[in-house]
Write a protein that holds these residues in place. Sequence first.
Motif, short mmCIF file in Angstrom:
data_model
loop_
_atom_site.label_atom_id
_atom_site.label_comp_id
_atom_site.label_asym_id
_atom_site.label_seq_id
_atom_site.Cartn_x
_atom_site.Cartn_y
_atom_site.Cartn_z
N LEU A 1 -57.92 -48.01 0.14
CA LEU A 1 -58.69 -48.30 -1.06
C LEU A 1 -57.93 -49.26 -1.97
O LEU A 1 -58.50 -50.22 -2.50
N ALA A 2 -56.64 -49.00 -2.18
CA ALA A 2 -55.83 -49.88 -3.04
C ALA A 2 -55.83 -51.29 -2.50
O ALA A 2 -55.97 -52.27 -3.26
N ALA A 3 -55.66 -51.44 -1.19
CA ALA A 3 -55.65 -52.77 -0.59
C ALA A 3 -57.00 -53.46 -0.74
O ALA A 3 -57.09 -54.66 -1.03
N ASN A 4 -58.08 -52.70 -0.58
CA ASN A 4 -59.42 -53.26 -0.70
C ASN A 4 -59.72 -53.70 -2.12
O ASN A 4 -60.32 -54.76 -2.36
N LEU A 5 -59.31 -52.89 -3.11
CA LEU A 5 -59.57 -53.22 -4.51
C LEU A 5 -58.92 -54.54 -4.91
O LEU A 5 -59.43 -55.25 -5.79
N LEU A 6 -57.81 -54.88 -4.26
CA LEU A 6 -57.08 -56.11 -4.60
C LEU A 6 -57.44 -57.29 -3.70
O LEU A 6 -56.84 -58.35 -3.82
N GLY A 7 -58.38 -57.10 -2.80
CA GLY A 7 -58.78 -58.18 -1.91
C GLY A 7 -57.80 -58.43 -0.78
O GLY A 7 -57.87 -59.49 -0.13
N LEU A 8 -56.92 -57.47 -0.51
CA LEU A 8 -55.93 -57.64 0.56
C LEU A 8 -56.44 -57.14 1.90
O LEU A 8 -55.80 -57.35 2.93
N SER A 9 -57.56 -56.47 1.89
CA SER A 9 -58.15 -55.95 3.11
C SER A 9 -59.65 -55.87 2.92
O SER A 9 -60.13 -55.58 1.82
N GLU A 10 -60.39 -56.14 3.97
CA GLU A 10 -61.84 -56.03 3.92
C GLU A 10 -62.32 -54.65 4.33
O GLU A 10 -63.51 -54.35 4.26
N GLN A 11 -61.39 -53.80 4.74
CA GLN A 11 -61.74 -52.45 5.16
C GLN A 11 -62.22 -51.63 3.97
O GLN A 11 -61.54 -51.54 2.95
N VAL A 12 -63.41 -51.06 4.10
CA VAL A 12 -63.95 -50.17 3.07
C VAL A 12 -63.96 -48.77 3.68
O VAL A 12 -64.86 -48.43 4.45
N PRO A 13 -62.95 -47.96 3.39
CA PRO A 13 -62.84 -46.66 4.06
C PRO A 13 -63.92 -45.68 3.64
O PRO A 13 -64.36 -45.67 2.50
N ALA A 14 -64.37 -44.86 4.60
CA ALA A 14 -65.34 -43.81 4.30
C ALA A 14 -64.66 -42.69 3.53
O ALA A 14 -65.30 -42.00 2.73
N ARG A 15 -63.37 -42.52 3.76
CA ARG A 15 -62.59 -41.53 3.01
C ARG A 15 -61.56 -42.29 2.18
O ARG A 15 -60.74 -43.03 2.73
N VAL A 16 -61.63 -42.15 0.89
CA VAL A 16 -60.71 -42.87 0.01
C VAL A 16 -59.69 -41.89 -0.57
O VAL A 16 -60.00 -40.73 -0.83
N VAL A 17 -58.48 -42.41 -0.78
CA VAL A 17 -57.37 -41.55 -1.20
C VAL A 17 -56.89 -41.94 -2.58
O VAL A 17 -56.69 -43.12 -2.87
N PHE A 18 -56.70 -40.92 -3.41
CA PHE A 18 -56.07 -41.08 -4.72
C PHE A 18 -54.90 -40.11 -4.78
O PHE A 18 -55.05 -38.94 -4.43
N LEU A 19 -53.77 -40.60 -5.23
CA LEU A 19 -52.64 -39.71 -5.48
C LEU A 19 -52.87 -39.03 -6.82
O LEU A 19 -53.45 -39.60 -7.74
N THR A 20 -52.41 -37.80 -6.94
CA THR A 20 -52.60 -37.05 -8.18
C THR A 20 -51.44 -36.11 -8.42
O THR A 20 -50.71 -35.75 -7.49
N ASP A 21 -51.28 -35.71 -9.68
CA ASP A 21 -50.27 -34.71 -10.01
C ASP A 21 -50.88 -33.32 -10.07
O ASP A 21 -50.22 -32.35 -10.46
N GLY A 22 -52.14 -33.22 -9.66
CA GLY A 22 -52.80 -31.92 -9.62
C GLY A 22 -52.86 -31.38 -8.21
O GLY A 22 -52.22 -31.90 -7.29
N THR A 23 -53.65 -30.35 -8.02
CA THR A 23 -53.82 -29.74 -6.71
C THR A 23 -54.61 -30.67 -5.80
O THR A 23 -55.63 -31.24 -6.21
N GLY A 24 -54.15 -30.83 -4.58
CA GLY A 24 -54.86 -31.68 -3.63
C GLY A 24 -56.18 -31.05 -3.22
O GLY A 24 -56.29 -29.84 -3.06
N ARG A 25 -57.20 -31.88 -3.08
CA ARG A 25 -58.51 -31.40 -2.62
C ARG A 25 -59.36 -32.57 -2.19
O ARG A 25 -59.01 -33.73 -2.42
N LYS A 26 -60.48 -32.27 -1.56
CA LYS A 26 -61.43 -33.28 -1.13
C LYS A 26 -62.76 -33.06 -1.83
O LYS A 26 -63.21 -31.93 -1.97
#
Length: 206
Positions: A96-121
């Motif tokens: 997702l980070a790469a796509n947002l900056l135009g560095l990749s054309e891949q649009v993932p079906a599952r996007v990842v965000f790092l967080t300081d909270g509990t991990g979840r989907k």
Amino acid sequence: MKNRLSIDKQVVDRIYGHGRGSVFTPIDFADLGSGASVDFSLRLLIKRGVIRRLRRGLYDYPKTHAEIGILSPQPEKVAQALARKAGLRVQPAGALAANLLGLSEQVPARVVFLTDGTGRKVSIGRLVIELRKAAPRHLALAGKMSGTVIQALRHLGKAHITPARIATLRRVLKAEDRQRLHRDARFAPAWMRPHLQAVAEGARRA
């Protein structure tokens, strides 16, 4: 009745103020009235077709396309709304980070965000947003463009950071973001810092 109408108007004015594509939770209106009053206003707006309920406690003011119709919400807007609700930090990562900056054309079906909270989907239709718990050092630049750049280059890897991709970053980043990138390079791995400095170099000379 007057107070009820006032809360309804303030809620809808705030939604319109953020514009189409905005994503929100009831906590974004907590200063306007009680939880019950805000929930009533949101239900009324859903009934009128103004906003959309994405899942329990999560709504958007959707964008529309002349041919496609109602569009899916932007993953970063969803993650930011969830972060505001829980008082957390989030940072786009991976493809997702790469796509947002135009560095990749891949649009993932599952996007990842790092967080300081509990991990979840979090699933919204076919979109899966993964909130992945990360060490504090990976969230030092959360909310800043520098953080997204570092995560994008981390995803690509040293061998795939080409002059063309450096040129892309220099083109898409604002001058102030490139200047900040020079200051924030200390948060990046040592191997990445020369690439970040190369992106920032033109802004520094300016």
